[in-house]
Scaffold this motif. Structure first.
Motif, PDB file in Angstrom:
ATOM      1  N   GLN A 103       0.812  -1.213   0.000  1.00  0.00           N
ATOM      2  CA  GLN A 103       0.000   0.000   0.000  1.00  0.00           C
ATOM      3  C   GLN A 103       0.846   1.264   0.000  1.00  0.00           C
ATOM      4  O   GLN A 103       1.938   1.306   0.582  1.00  0.00           O
ATOM      5  N   ILE A 104       0.318   2.299  -0.657  1.00  0.00           N
ATOM      6  CA  ILE A 104       0.884   3.639  -0.623  1.00  0.00           C
ATOM      7  C   ILE A 104      -0.281   4.602  -0.429  1.00  0.00           C
ATOM      8  O   ILE A 104      -1.328   4.450  -1.059  1.00  0.00           O
ATOM      9  N   SER A 105      -0.138   5.579   0.451  1.00  0.00           N
ATOM     10  CA  SER A 105      -1.168   6.602   0.600  1.00  0.00           C
ATOM     11  C   SER A 105      -0.489   7.958   0.752  1.00  0.00           C
ATOM     12  O   SER A 105       0.631   8.056   1.239  1.00  0.00           O
ATOM     13  N   TRP A 106      -1.186   9.004   0.320  1.00  0.00           N
ATOM     14  CA  TRP A 106      -0.615  10.350   0.331  1.00  0.00           C
ATOM     15  C   TRP A 106      -1.719  11.379   0.540  1.00  0.00           C
ATOM     16  O   TRP A 106      -2.908  11.070   0.435  1.00  0.00           O
ATOM     17  N   HIS A 107      -1.330  12.618   0.821  1.00  0.00           N
ATOM     18  CA  HIS A 107      -2.287  13.715   0.907  1.00  0.00           C
ATOM     19  C   HIS A 107      -1.584  15.014   0.572  1.00  0.00           C
ATOM     20  O   HIS A 107      -0.370  15.154   0.748  1.00  0.00           O
ATOM     21  N   SER A 108      -2.345  15.975   0.056  1.00  0.00           N
ATOM     22  CA  SER A 108      -1.775  17.268  -0.257  1.00  0.00           C
ATOM     23  C   SER A 108      -1.499  18.031   1.035  1.00  0.00           C
ATOM     24  O   SER A 108      -2.138  17.803   2.061  1.00  0.00           O
ATOM     25  N   VAL A 109      -0.549  18.943   0.981  1.00  0.00           N
ATOM     26  CA  VAL A 109      -0.200  19.750   2.146  1.00  0.00           C
ATOM     27  C   VAL A 109      -0.112  21.207   1.727  1.00  0.00           C
ATOM     28  O   VAL A 109       0.030  21.536   0.546  1.00  0.00           O
ATOM     29  N   GLY A 110      -0.210  22.100   2.716  1.00  0.00           N
ATOM     30  CA  GLY A 110      -0.081  23.521   2.434  1.00  0.00           C
ATOM     31  C   GLY A 110      -1.271  24.070   1.657  1.00  0.00           C
ATOM     32  O   GLY A 110      -2.371  23.525   1.695  1.00  0.00           O
TER      33      GLY A 110
END
Length: 242
Positions: A159-166
């Motif tokens: 699994q890979i997960s991500w989210h936008s920041v800023g």
């Protein structure tokens, strides 16, 4: 291809990292509140009120850690994630079966700069750090958007997960799972992406961009991924924007 010893070591480090589960506004509030508590604690200690002062400093340190790392142990225990608290998310989920082992598919995706090769709405993804990257997207009418992203989870071969920041033009988060397909047919790849169009003028831009990011488009993207990995070919047709 077996991962190298260096890659195995990096993977172990990734698994030890704490998942970001505190939203940006909460992180800022935690830093401010933690600093205030720490200062109050020092004042109490200077007045020889050691018990109260020490308690305030410990609490302040916990809030500062929460704000700086974006991780809350209590949230973990409760299964809470406030990284995105928007109510009007555009959620897209699609899956595809690829005739390769999960580790191979994972390694191709883990190189984030490969994503624009099969995801039509992405113009580029630039890796900027061990966990960070910069994304550029293009939509109908030449509408473009950019954002920085941070990886939340990275489990090799799974699994890979991500989210936008800023201050992202289009706040978003996503995950991709790699599971062995029944009958040893390869890998089931399941992708889920949430987009959170902001309000105001930026919201109109995001909404227009989202016209080119839908379930059908994601399905076509995954078909291209399958073609690249199984056949070693990819479409050379120039991207067209309606």
């Amino acid at each position: 291809m077996e991962p190298s010893e260096t890659e195995r070591g990096q993977s172990r480090e990734w698994r030890r990292e704490k998942r970001v589960n505190v939203g940006p506004a909460e992180r800022k509030a935690s830093v401010v509140g933690g600093a205030a508590l720490a200062v109050s604690g020092l004042r109490c200690i200077s007045k020889r009120n050691y018990a109260s002062g020490l308690a305030m400093m410990i609490a302040g340190g916990m809030f500062l850690y929460r704000g700086q790392t974006g991780h809350c142990g209590i949230y973990d225990a409760m299964g809470v994630d406030t990284v995105h608290t928007h109510n009007s998310a555009l959620t897209i989920t699609k899956a595809v079966t690829i005739g390769l082992p999960p580790q191979d598919v994972y390694e191709f995706w883990r190189n984030l700069e490969n994503l624009p090769r099969f995801m039509r709405h992405l113009e580029s993804v630039q890796v900027t750090g061990a966990r960070t990257s910069h994304w550029k997207a293009v939509g109908p009418g030449g509408i473009s958007a950019e954002w920085d992203a941070e990886m939340m989870e990275d489990v090799p071969g799974q699994q890979i997960s991500w989210h936008s920041v800023g201050e992202a033009d289009v706040p978003n988060k996503g995950s991709v799972e790699f599971k062995e397909a029944p009958g040893h047919r390869g890998t089931e790849v399941k992708v889920s992406i949430d987009y959170y169009p902001p309000g105001g003028g930026a919201g109109k831009v995001a909404a227009k961009l989202a016209q080119g990011i839908n379930a059908q488009q994601l399905e076509e993207d995954l078909k291209r991924l399958k073609q690249i990995l199984e056949v070693g070919e990819e479409t050379t047709a120039r991207r067209t924007v309606e």
